[in-house]
Write an enzyme that holds these catalytic residues in place. Structure first.
Site, PDB file in Angstrom:
ATOM      1  N   PHE A   1      -3.950  -2.419  13.925  1.00 19.47           N
ATOM      2  CA  PHE A   1      -4.588  -1.988  12.758  1.00 19.47           C
ATOM      3  C   PHE A   1      -4.779  -3.197  12.021  1.00 19.47           C
ATOM      4  O   PHE A   1      -5.549  -3.194  11.020  1.00 19.47           O
ATOM      5  CB  PHE A   1      -3.837  -1.024  12.056  1.00 19.47           C
ATOM      6  CG  PHE A   1      -2.506  -1.273  11.700  1.00 19.47           C
ATOM      7  CD1 PHE A   1      -2.329  -2.159  10.641  1.00 19.47           C
ATOM      8  CD2 PHE A   1      -1.193  -0.748  12.239  1.00 19.47           C
ATOM      9  CE1 PHE A   1      -0.982  -2.557  10.046  1.00 19.47           C
ATOM     10  CE2 PHE A   1      -0.157  -1.208  11.755  1.00 19.47           C
ATOM     11  CZ  PHE A   1       0.079  -2.209  10.723  1.00 19.47           C
TER      12      PHE A   1
ATOM     13  N   ARG B   1       8.613   2.003  -4.188  1.00 16.25           N
ATOM     14  CA  ARG B   1       8.294   2.713  -3.093  1.00 16.25           C
ATOM     15  C   ARG B   1       8.182   4.305  -2.931  1.00 16.25           C
ATOM     16  O   ARG B   1       7.708   5.024  -2.577  1.00 16.25           O
ATOM     17  CB  ARG B   1       9.517   2.344  -1.781  1.00 16.25           C
ATOM     18  CG  ARG B   1       9.193   0.670  -1.592  1.00 16.25           C
ATOM     19  CD  ARG B   1       8.205   0.256  -0.903  1.00 16.25           C
ATOM     20  NE  ARG B   1       7.962   0.922   0.514  1.00 16.25           N
ATOM     21  CZ  ARG B   1       7.233   0.436   1.646  1.00 16.25           C
ATOM     22  NH1 ARG B   1       6.144  -0.356   1.126  1.00 16.25           N
ATOM     23  NH2 ARG B   1       7.303   1.179   2.623  1.00 16.25           N
TER      24      ARG B   1
ATOM     25  N   ASN C   1      -4.939   3.474   1.158  1.00 21.18           N
ATOM     26  CA  ASN C   1      -3.858   4.109   0.544  1.00 21.18           C
ATOM     27  C   ASN C   1      -3.320   3.693  -0.634  1.00 21.18           C
ATOM     28  O   ASN C   1      -2.181   3.938  -1.040  1.00 21.18           O
ATOM     29  CB  ASN C   1      -2.621   4.182   1.673  1.00 21.18           C
ATOM     30  CG  ASN C   1      -2.228   2.845   2.161  1.00 21.18           C
ATOM     31  OD1 ASN C   1      -2.484   1.999   1.435  1.00 21.18           O
ATOM     32  ND2 ASN C   1      -1.184   2.924   2.977  1.00 21.18           N
TER      33      ASN C   1
ATOM     34  N   HIS D   1       0.227  -1.108  -2.396  1.00 17.97           N
ATOM     35  CA  HIS D   1       0.859  -1.670  -1.882  1.00 17.97           C
ATOM     36  C   HIS D   1       2.538  -1.726  -2.783  1.00 17.97           C
ATOM     37  O   HIS D   1       2.235  -2.247  -3.965  1.00 17.97           O
ATOM     38  CB  HIS D   1       0.535  -3.238  -1.371  1.00 17.97           C
ATOM     39  CG  HIS D   1       1.731  -4.216  -0.887  1.00 17.97           C
ATOM     40  ND1 HIS D   1       2.148  -4.032   0.149  1.00 17.97           N
ATOM     41  CD2 HIS D   1       2.428  -4.947  -1.624  1.00 17.97           C
ATOM     42  CE1 HIS D   1       3.252  -4.828   0.279  1.00 17.97           C
ATOM     43  NE2 HIS D   1       3.354  -5.500  -0.753  1.00 17.97           N
TER      44      HIS D   1
ATOM     45  N   THR E   1       3.434   5.998   3.867  1.00 15.73           N
ATOM     46  CA  THR E   1       2.176   5.149   4.144  1.00 15.73           C
ATOM     47  C   THR E   1       1.003   5.872   4.374  1.00 15.73           C
ATOM     48  O   THR E   1      -0.206   5.522   3.963  1.00 15.73           O
ATOM     49  CB  THR E   1       2.387   4.217   5.292  1.00 15.73           C
ATOM     50  OG1 THR E   1       3.763   3.600   4.957  1.00 15.73           O
ATOM     51  CG2 THR E   1       1.376   3.314   5.496  1.00 15.73           C
TER      52      THR E   1
ATOM     53  N   GLU F   1       6.402 -12.161  -1.557  1.00 15.52           N
ATOM     54  CA  GLU F   1       5.240 -11.644  -1.912  1.00 15.52           C
ATOM     55  C   GLU F   1       4.855 -12.008  -3.331  1.00 15.52           C
ATOM     56  O   GLU F   1       3.791 -12.394  -3.872  1.00 15.52           O
ATOM     57  CB  GLU F   1       5.201 -10.238  -1.758  1.00 15.52           C
ATOM     58  CG  GLU F   1       5.332  -9.634  -0.436  1.00 15.52           C
ATOM     59  CD  GLU F   1       5.151  -8.270  -0.154  1.00 15.52           C
ATOM     60  OE1 GLU F   1       5.339  -7.666  -0.979  1.00 15.52           O
ATOM     61  OE2 GLU F   1       5.128  -7.938   0.968  1.00 15.52           O
TER      62      GLU F   1
ATOM     63  N   LYS G   1      -4.789  -1.363  -4.362  1.00 17.86           N
ATOM     64  CA  LYS G   1      -5.741  -1.635  -3.281  1.00 17.86           C
ATOM     65  C   LYS G   1      -7.273  -1.259  -3.610  1.00 17.86           C
ATOM     66  O   LYS G   1      -7.408  -0.389  -4.743  1.00 17.86           O
ATOM     67  CB  LYS G   1      -5.323  -0.931  -2.031  1.00 17.86           C
ATOM     68  CG  LYS G   1      -3.961  -1.387  -1.633  1.00 17.86           C
ATOM     69  CD  LYS G   1      -3.627  -0.820  -0.339  1.00 17.86           C
ATOM     70  CE  LYS G   1      -2.430  -1.331   0.154  1.00 17.86           C
ATOM     71  NZ  LYS G   1      -2.145  -0.569   1.568  1.00 17.86           N
TER      72      LYS G   1
ATOM     73  N   TYR H   1      -0.516 -10.278   4.714  1.00 14.63           N
ATOM     74  CA  TYR H   1       0.010  -9.296   5.851  1.00 14.63           C
ATOM     75  C   TYR H   1      -0.029 -10.012   6.962  1.00 14.63           C
ATOM     76  O   TYR H   1       0.066  -9.473   8.117  1.00 14.63           O
ATOM     77  CB  TYR H   1      -0.965  -8.370   5.776  1.00 14.63           C
ATOM     78  CG  TYR H   1      -0.991  -7.149   4.860  1.00 14.63           C
ATOM     79  CD1 TYR H   1      -0.025  -6.285   4.686  1.00 14.63           C
ATOM     80  CD2 TYR H   1      -2.077  -7.020   4.111  1.00 14.63           C
ATOM     81  CE1 TYR H   1       0.021  -5.245   3.808  1.00 14.63           C
ATOM     82  CE2 TYR H   1      -2.000  -5.888   3.048  1.00 14.63           C
ATOM     83  CZ  TYR H   1      -1.058  -5.011   3.073  1.00 14.63           C
ATOM     84  OH  TYR H   1      -0.812  -4.096   2.134  1.00 14.63           O
TER      85      TYR H   1
ATOM     86  N   ARG I   1       0.434   8.043  -3.814  1.00 15.35           N
ATOM     87  CA  ARG I   1      -0.355   8.192  -2.370  1.00 15.35           C
ATOM     88  C   ARG I   1      -0.991   9.620  -2.476  1.00 15.35           C
ATOM     89  O   ARG I   1      -2.030   9.785  -1.843  1.00 15.35           O
ATOM     90  CB  ARG I   1       0.164   7.272  -1.148  1.00 15.35           C
ATOM     91  CG  ARG I   1       0.138   5.929  -1.076  1.00 15.35           C
ATOM     92  CD  ARG I   1       1.077   5.536  -0.081  1.00 15.35           C
ATOM     93  NE  ARG I   1       0.856   4.029   0.176  1.00 15.35           N
ATOM     94  CZ  ARG I   1       1.539   3.037   0.623  1.00 15.35           C
ATOM     95  NH1 ARG I   1       2.605   3.548   1.129  1.00 15.35           N
ATOM     96  NH2 ARG I   1       1.160   1.840   0.760  1.00 15.35           N
TER      97      ARG I   1
HETATM   98  P1  RTP Z   1       1.819  -1.501   2.400  1.00 17.14           P
HETATM   99  O1  RTP Z   1       2.513  -2.830   2.971  1.00 17.14           O
HETATM  100  O2  RTP Z   1       0.495  -1.825   2.069  1.00 17.14           O
HETATM  101  O3  RTP Z   1       2.631  -1.549   0.999  1.00 17.14           O
HETATM  102  O4  RTP Z   1       2.147  -0.348   2.967  1.00 17.14           O
HETATM  103  P2  RTP Z   1       3.478   0.126   4.021  1.00 17.14           P
HETATM  104  O5  RTP Z   1       4.588  -0.791   3.685  1.00 17.14           O
HETATM  105  O6  RTP Z   1       3.545   1.752   3.416  1.00 17.14           O
HETATM  106  O7  RTP Z   1       2.849   0.102   5.367  1.00 17.14           O
HETATM  107  P3  RTP Z   1       3.169  -1.031   6.440  1.00 17.14           P
HETATM  108  O8  RTP Z   1       3.603  -0.642   7.719  1.00 17.14           O
HETATM  109  O9  RTP Z   1       3.609  -2.392   5.739  1.00 17.14           O
HETATM  110  O10 RTP Z   1       1.478  -1.285   6.714  1.00 17.14           O
HETATM  111  C1  RTP Z   1       0.499  -2.019   5.998  1.00 17.14           C
HETATM  112  C2  RTP Z   1      -0.570  -1.140   5.858  1.00 17.14           C
HETATM  113  O11 RTP Z   1      -1.325  -1.296   7.225  1.00 17.14           O
HETATM  114  C3  RTP Z   1      -2.118   0.158   7.280  1.00 17.14           C
HETATM  115  N1  RTP Z   1      -1.344   0.589   8.522  1.00 17.14           N
HETATM  116  N2  RTP Z   1      -2.229   1.463   9.131  1.00 17.14           N
HETATM  117  N3  RTP Z   1      -3.368   3.135  11.385  1.00 17.14           N
HETATM  118  C4  RTP Z   1      -2.042   2.637  11.328  1.00 17.14           C
HETATM  119  O12 RTP Z   1      -1.177   3.016  11.893  1.00 17.14           O
HETATM  120  C5  RTP Z   1      -1.553   1.829  10.094  1.00 17.14           C
HETATM  121  N4  RTP Z   1      -0.275   1.578   9.940  1.00 17.14           N
HETATM  122  C6  RTP Z   1      -0.233   0.881   8.967  1.00 17.14           C
HETATM  123  C7  RTP Z   1      -1.551   0.813   5.965  1.00 17.14           C
HETATM  124  O13 RTP Z   1      -2.772   0.848   5.070  1.00 17.14           O
HETATM  125  C8  RTP Z   1      -0.410   0.229   5.337  1.00 17.14           C
HETATM  126  O14 RTP Z   1      -0.409   0.367   3.849  1.00 17.14           O
HETATM  127 MG    MG Z   2       4.387  -3.007   4.110  1.00 14.86          MG
END
Ligand code: RTP
Ligand code: MG
Length: 141
Positions: A59, A87, A114, A117, A93, A128, A11, A51, A104
């Site tokens: 968010f 992962r 973070n 992805h 996250t 994706e 990122k 996304y 991370r």
């Molecule tokens: P990613 O998709 O980026 O790999 O991250 P992830 O699966 O660990 O998390 P995901 O739930 O898919 O959320 C995507 C991205 O959105 C941001 N986020 N912010 N403020 C919040 O509560 C929140 N929750 C998620 C994070 O940057 C996350 O990587």
């Molecule tokens: Mg995700």
């Protein structure tokens, strides 16, 4: 365990910190091979489509603003159990909750910035990878 492919993104925060190579090393040192890679600056449209599952989440605007704030590196990782392995290497996250030694924990600042992805399921990985790469962009190793 089956050989899988997963979509990974370094990122904008991590690209800006000049740690692309350190993150690629985590993949290569843990049984994952890079079989396609490119650096791109995402438009709002491309980031929003990527996304799309989070479109209604509070968010979402901040996520799109961040993901378009600078260039990213997008890559396809291949290896046994690549989706879960990536992962695991990424960590939680929220970097404050990420296990020591994960990408991370070591390179991310906040839940918004973070560092990486990674696809979260075989269905996500398939969607994706196709979102960013043509089949002919992926190299046999
Ligand atoms: P990613 O998709 O980026 O790999 O991250 P992830 O699966 O660990 O998390 P995901 O739930 O898919 O959320 C995507 C991205 O959105 C941001 N986020 N912010 N403020 C919040 O509560 C929140 N929750 C998620 C994070 O940057 C996350 O990587
Ligand atoms: Mg995700």
């Amino acid at each position: 365990m089956a050989v899988e492919r997963t979509l990974s993104i370094v990122k904008p925060d991590a690209v800006g910190k000049n740690v692309i190579g350190k993150i690629y090393d985590r993949f290569e040192s843990n049984g994952l091979q890079i079989v396609a890679a490119k650096m791109v600056r995402l438009s709002e449209e491309v980031a929003g489509g990527f996304y799309a599952e989070h479109k209604e989440r509070p968010f979402f605007p901040a996520l799109i603003e961040f993901m378009t704030s600078g260039p990213v590196c997008v890559q396809v990782l291949e290896g046994e159990g690549a989706i879960a392995k990536n992962r695991e290497l990424m960590g939680a996250t929220n970097p404050q909750e990420a296990d020591a030694g994960t990408i991370r924990a070591d390179f991310a600042e906040s839940i918004d910035a973070n560092a990486v992805h990674g696809s979260d399921s075989p269905a996500s990985a398939e969607r994706e990878i196709a979102y960013f790469f043509a089949a002919s962009d992926i190299c046999e190793r």
